[in-house]
Design an enzyme around this catalytic site. Structure first.
Site, mmCIF file in Angstrom:
data_model
loop_
_atom_site.group_PDB
_atom_site.id
_atom_site.type_symbol
_atom_site.label_atom_id
_atom_site.label_comp_id
_atom_site.label_asym_id
_atom_site.label_seq_id
_atom_site.Cartn_x
_atom_site.Cartn_y
_atom_site.Cartn_z
ATOM 1 C CG MET A 10 13.909 -3.022 9.194
ATOM 2 S SD MET A 10 15.225 -4.224 9.233
ATOM 3 C CE MET A 10 15.234 -5.005 10.817
ATOM 4 C CD GLN A 52 13.626 -3.839 1.877
ATOM 5 O OE1 GLN A 52 12.624 -3.280 1.316
ATOM 6 N NE2 GLN A 52 13.407 -4.702 2.911
ATOM 7 C CB THR A 83 11.955 -7.730 8.731
ATOM 8 O OG1 THR A 83 11.856 -7.670 7.205
ATOM 9 C CG2 THR A 83 13.597 -7.884 9.203
ATOM 10 C CG ASN A 84 8.907 -13.000 7.065
ATOM 11 O OD1 ASN A 84 9.288 -14.040 7.133
ATOM 12 N ND2 ASN A 84 8.023 -12.231 7.862
ATOM 13 C CB THR A 85 12.238 -8.597 3.466
ATOM 14 O OG1 THR A 85 10.736 -8.546 2.738
ATOM 15 C CG2 THR A 85 12.923 -8.107 2.114
ATOM 16 C CB CYS A 196 5.210 -9.602 4.621
ATOM 17 S SG CYS A 196 5.491 -7.755 5.292
ATOM 18 C CB THR A 197 6.775 -9.158 10.430
ATOM 19 O OG1 THR A 197 7.404 -7.769 9.801
ATOM 20 C CG2 THR A 197 7.738 -10.122 10.533
ATOM 21 C CD GLU A 198 5.505 -5.007 8.184
ATOM 22 O OE1 GLU A 198 6.566 -4.157 8.586
ATOM 23 O OE2 GLU A 198 5.805 -5.724 7.291
#
Length: 230
Positions: A10, A52, A83-85, A196-198
């Site tokens: 994710m 989401q 993932t953060n979200t 956000c991990t990206e």
């Protein structure tokens, strides 16, 4: 050494650094040919992203809780949700398992406090920036959170989902991120949370004058610490 259960996908782009950083930390600590004991469960992000968009967090909680339980049954000693979200459903996941879930916002808050940061800017998906599930964990630790203006929130969100999650890293988007972050610095931010991990795939500390807190790296290092605890 304890076994880490990575719950990833994710997106898959940001799950890759987790695996790399955790193994690097384990090898740094133990030397030789040592690497981490990891079990990876990678979900289909399209299913999660649909939840989401449609505000169906209950379904996403069921999917991720089931995946976490599978990791536990496979021998994981902890869960790392990459993932953060989706930490919006962290409580539901934790309630479904008997091993600890290492919460990304809590580990980030610990790092902010170590650096005496009291006011931090937060960049992430619109869900992370606008909803309270993430910010409340920082507030518990006395950290004031600044987020961008509504238009800039949409710009960041679009870059994340339409570019970074698909492995696209554009110079124009990097400039937009820097512009938005600099505006938050002008409003008093003492540090910037890559929530956000990206985001860490596009920007790093060298791109910014403000102190960067990359949640992917912070979370992964915390997982390695957990694995090495006696």
């Amino acid at each position: 050494m304890k076994t880490i259960g990575l719950l990833g996908g994710m997106s898959f782009e940001s799950t890759i650094p987790y695996y790399k950083i955790i193994n690097e930390e384990i090898n740094k600590a133990l030397g030789g040919l040592h690497s981490a004991k990891i079990i990876l469960y990678s979900v289909d992000f399209a299913e999660i992203e649909e939840c989401q968009k449609t505000d169906n967090w209950q379904k996403s909680a069921q999917i991720l809780s089931g995946a976490a339980k599978n990791l536990e049954d496979a021998g994981a000693d902890c869960i790392v949700l990459c993932t953060n979200t989706m930490h919006k459903v962290a409580d539901e996941i934790q309630n479904a398992i008997d091993i600890p879930l290492l919460h990304i916002a809590q580990t980030c808050a610990e790092e902010l406090k170590k650096n005496s940061i009291k006011k931090a800017a937060l960049a992430g998906t619109k869900y992370t920036m606008q909803q309270d599930f993430y910010k409340k964990e920082l507030a518990k630790n006395g950290i004031e959170v600044l987020i961008p203006e509504d238009n800039d929130i949409e710009i960041i969100n679009n870059i994340i989902f339409q570019e970074l999650c698909k492995g696209k890293f554009l110079k124009e988007s990097k400039k937009e991120f820097i512009r938005i972050i600099n505006s938050l610095v002008e409003n008093g931010a003492e540090g910037i949370i890559f929530g956000c991990t990206e985001i860490g795939l596009l920007l790093n500390q060298d791109d910014l004058s403000i102190k960067v807190f990359d949640t992917t790296a912070i979370h992964a290092k915390k997982a390695a610490e957990f694995a090495l605890q006696k």
